[in-house]
Structure formats: C-alpha cells, structure tokens
Design an enzyme around this catalytic site. Structure first.
Site, PDB file in Angstrom:
ATOM      1  N   PHE A 177       0.910  -1.178  -0.024  1.00  0.00           N
ATOM      2  CA  PHE A 177       0.033  -0.008  -0.116  1.00  0.00           C
ATOM      3  C   PHE A 177       0.904   1.248  -0.021  1.00  0.00           C
ATOM      4  O   PHE A 177       0.718   2.039  -1.178  1.00  0.00           O
ATOM      5  CB  PHE A 177      -0.903  -0.092   1.192  1.00  0.00           C
ATOM      6  CG  PHE A 177      -1.462   1.155   1.697  1.00  0.00           C
ATOM      7  CD1 PHE A 177      -2.174   2.429   0.622  1.00  0.00           C
ATOM      8  CD2 PHE A 177      -1.649   1.648   2.816  1.00  0.00           C
ATOM      9  CE1 PHE A 177      -2.672   3.527   1.002  1.00  0.00           C
ATOM     10  CE2 PHE A 177      -2.123   2.858   3.224  1.00  0.00           C
ATOM     11  CZ  PHE A 177      -2.738   3.812   2.471  1.00  0.00           C
ATOM     12  N   SER A 216       3.201 -11.107  -0.519  1.00  0.00           N
ATOM     13  CA  SER A 216       2.496 -11.944   0.463  1.00  0.00           C
ATOM     14  C   SER A 216       1.322 -11.010   0.794  1.00  0.00           C
ATOM     15  O   SER A 216       0.267 -11.492   0.993  1.00  0.00           O
ATOM     16  CB  SER A 216       3.230 -12.178   1.678  1.00  0.00           C
ATOM     17  OG  SER A 216       3.710 -11.097   2.524  1.00  0.00           O
ATOM     18  N   TYR A 235       3.911  -7.317  17.186  1.00  0.00           N
ATOM     19  CA  TYR A 235       4.163  -6.407  16.072  1.00  0.00           C
ATOM     20  C   TYR A 235       4.941  -4.946  16.423  1.00  0.00           C
ATOM     21  O   TYR A 235       6.068  -4.345  15.876  1.00  0.00           O
ATOM     22  CB  TYR A 235       2.880  -5.777  15.403  1.00  0.00           C
ATOM     23  CG  TYR A 235       3.305  -4.573  14.119  1.00  0.00           C
ATOM     24  CD1 TYR A 235       3.616  -5.011  12.916  1.00  0.00           C
ATOM     25  CD2 TYR A 235       2.743  -3.503  14.583  1.00  0.00           C
ATOM     26  CE1 TYR A 235       3.913  -4.054  12.047  1.00  0.00           C
ATOM     27  CE2 TYR A 235       3.168  -2.357  13.648  1.00  0.00           C
ATOM     28  CZ  TYR A 235       3.618  -2.756  12.330  1.00  0.00           C
ATOM     29  OH  TYR A 235       3.537  -1.649  11.205  1.00  0.00           O
ATOM     30  N   VAL A 240      -9.098  -0.350   8.943  1.00  0.00           N
ATOM     31  CA  VAL A 240     -10.109   0.126   9.465  1.00  0.00           C
ATOM     32  C   VAL A 240     -11.164   0.825   8.504  1.00  0.00           C
ATOM     33  O   VAL A 240     -12.071   0.795   8.130  1.00  0.00           O
ATOM     34  CB  VAL A 240     -10.196   0.917  11.025  1.00  0.00           C
ATOM     35  CG1 VAL A 240      -9.516   2.079  10.932  1.00  0.00           C
ATOM     36  CG2 VAL A 240     -11.619   1.429  11.222  1.00  0.00           C
ATOM     37  N   ILE A 258     -17.452  -1.783  15.079  1.00  0.00           N
ATOM     38  CA  ILE A 258     -16.076  -1.079  15.652  1.00  0.00           C
ATOM     39  C   ILE A 258     -15.899  -2.223  16.978  1.00  0.00           C
ATOM     40  O   ILE A 258     -16.908  -2.347  17.824  1.00  0.00           O
ATOM     41  CB  ILE A 258     -16.629   0.452  16.364  1.00  0.00           C
ATOM     42  CG1 ILE A 258     -16.705   1.439  15.591  1.00  0.00           C
ATOM     43  CG2 ILE A 258     -15.681   0.743  17.570  1.00  0.00           C
ATOM     44  CD1 ILE A 258     -17.107   2.626  15.823  1.00  0.00           C
TER      45      ILE A 258
END
Length: 327
Positions: free
Chosen positions: A14, A37, A144, A188, A204
């Site tokens: 992205f 991936s 992460y 999101v 949400i």
C-alpha cells in the site's frame, strides 16, 4: 532524487507502491523487493517499466544481494502487520526484526549511502503524553510493535557501530487508495467503506473512543521522500502524521455521512492489546524536513471513497470473503 538508485522493500504494498510512484516521478531509478504476501503487482502498474521488480524475501540473502546491487539508497518498508502478530507472532518477528537486520547488513555490505527504516507509531503503545513527540515513552502493546522497535534499535546500532547512514521514520495510521480491506491486512477505513457500500453497519471493536492520527497516504509519502532527501536528517527519528486526533467512532460517522448516513456503527469486543490513544507531534519533521500533512480527514475520506467506487464498481464482491474479527 533524480538519478539516484533506490531500493524499496515492500514496494508493491500500500504505502510502498505510492512511494515508488513518487520516486519514479522525481527521476529516481527504482527497484522493488517484495515477496507479494500482501503486496500486489497491479499496485506498480502506474510505474510500469520504469521500475524493476525482484520477487523475494527480506530474510533471503541472495534476494537481498540481487536487489541491492548498484543501489545507493534503501527505503525499508517490508513488514508483517499488527493483526498478524496476534495469530502468528513468530513470522512477524522473522520478517520485521530478523528481516530488518538482514536488510541493514546487506545495505552495509553493498555500500549504501542512506537507509530509511520505516517504523510505526505502534512502537509507542498508547499515548500517555499528547501530542506524542519522538521522545514519548516506547511501550509497545503487541509483538508487532515490539518487532518494529527492535528494527529501530538495529537501525540505530548499525549507525553507531558501523557508520551506516540511517534515518528512522514513524508513520501514524496511513490511509488512502490501495489500502487493504481483505483478511488480516484489512485496515479500519477500507473495512468500514466496504460494509457501508454494501448497506451494512460498520463494526467497531471496543467503545469507539480509541483515537488515531489518520494520515493521507500522499502526505506520508511526501514525508518519506523528504527524509531521504535531507542530508542533515541522518541519524534522526521523525514522526509522520496529520497531527490530528480522531476517534474511531467519529471516523465511522464521517464515512457513513459520505456513503449512507442511515447506517450507524455496531459495537463488539475490543481487539486484544489495542492502543487507546495516538496523536502525533510533528514539529520535528516540520522544522527539519519541511514536512506538512495538509489533507484533512474529511478531504482524505472523500478522495478515498471516490477512488473506491471507481475501482470496485461491484462492492458486493469485496464483501464475499469478509471476516469481521480479522486477527
């Protein structure tokens, strides 16, 4: 940037693909290393034959040597995402931590003159002092975030130990065209958009009062290009963000207003280890890089929805493989 040979890891993703477009437009010679991936070859369609693509893993030394041959600049964006770290933390560690060290060592081996490590606002954990400067405590809540912080530490250590010229940038939540809506990589804004275009209420996680500093992808990319262009930035750490705090609940309201105001959000259990508050102080990037993020959340969402409608004229197809709880 004209004439510079730039390697972009994760360049089919992205943010990476938008960065590739900007570098090509600036006259750079661009090579992409991507394992596909999550990246897509169609993301590189605009760059066409002006970009060379190497398919490979950042942990693969042969792929790195091939990709780095002749490159003087490395922009390292290849990563596994935050939600994947909840289901497959070992692979996230392999790519984000070990892979970053591999990239840095290869960059040194090939004599790169500058390496930009693209970290994440997730290294901060939840904001305890806002707006959050680069000196904010680093207390990641996920594997992460911890792996991105490890990458920062490796990057800075390579500068201190071996004199490798590096820069660390911490983008906050970037959105815009080409962002993922599918599976574990779904973000999101794309996920809300897909549901609303299909007449469904956005979901949400939690109470929706958690905040993010949503930044339009074009603004993030300008910050990345500035970071690699300003010589004095070597050794520094920079936040890249709009500098505006937006709740997830308000985000849902803005998207519904743009698509279908009758669809109010529904609420479910919070995502594990989700940060509560993010709001960036970008004064350092403004002063040292000339960085600005002029696209407001309202304008950015309008651009994104228009792009989505044009790119996916059949939104029902985007919903077929939806998994609401995507971690």
């Amino acid at each position: 940037m004209a004439g510079r040979a730039v390697l972009v890891t994760g360049g089919a993703g992205f943010i990476g693909s938008h960065l590739v477009d900007a570098l090509v437009a600036a006259g750079a010679r661009v090579r992409v290393l991507d394992d596909f991936s999550s990246g897509r070859r169609e993301n590189l369609a605009a760059a066409g034959t002006r970009v060379e693509v190497v398919e490979g893993d950042v942990c693969d030394e042969r792929a790195l040597d091939h990709a780095l041959a002749g490159a003087d600049t490395v922009m390292h964006l290849a990563t596994r995402c935050v939600r994947l770290s909840l289901s497959d933390p070992e692979d996230v560690h392999r790519v984000n931590s070990h892979g970053t060290l591999r990239v840095l060592l290869a960059a040194r081996r090939h004599g790169a003159r500058r390496v930009v490590y693209v970290s994440s606002s997730e290294v901060y954990g939840s904001g305890v002092k806002v707006p959050m400067t680069e000196d904010h405590p680093l207390e990641p809540t996920t594997v992460y975030g911890a792996t991105k912080l490890a990458g920062e530490l490796y990057t800075q250590a390579m500068t201190r130990s071996f004199g490798l010229p590096t820069i660390v940038v911490r983008p906050f939540n970037t959105y815009g065209p080409r962002a993922h809506f599918e599976g574990v990589y779904g973000e999101v804004i794309p996920r809300f958009t897909v549901r609303l275009l299909n007449g469904r209420r956005p979901v949400i996680f939690g109470d929706g009062l958690q905040t993010r500093d949503f930044t339009y992808v074009g603004d993030t990319v300008r910050g990345l290009v500035a970071a690699v262009s300003v010589r004095e930035a070597t050794g520094r750490v920079f936040n890249l963000a709009r500098g505006e705090e937006v709740t997830v609940r308000r985000l849902a309201e803005l998207l519904a207003k743009a698509i279908d105001p009758t669809l109010s959000p529904e609420f479910t259990e919070a995502r594990p280890a989700d940060v509560r508050r993010h709001w960036a102080d970008v004064s350092r990037a403004r002063a040292e890089l000339g960085f600005e993020a002029p696209v407001s959340i309202e304008e950015g969402l309008a651009r994104y929805v228009a792009w989505f409608r044009e790119t996916y004229p059949d939104p029902a197809a985007c919903l077929r493989d939806e998994v609401v709880r995507n971690w």
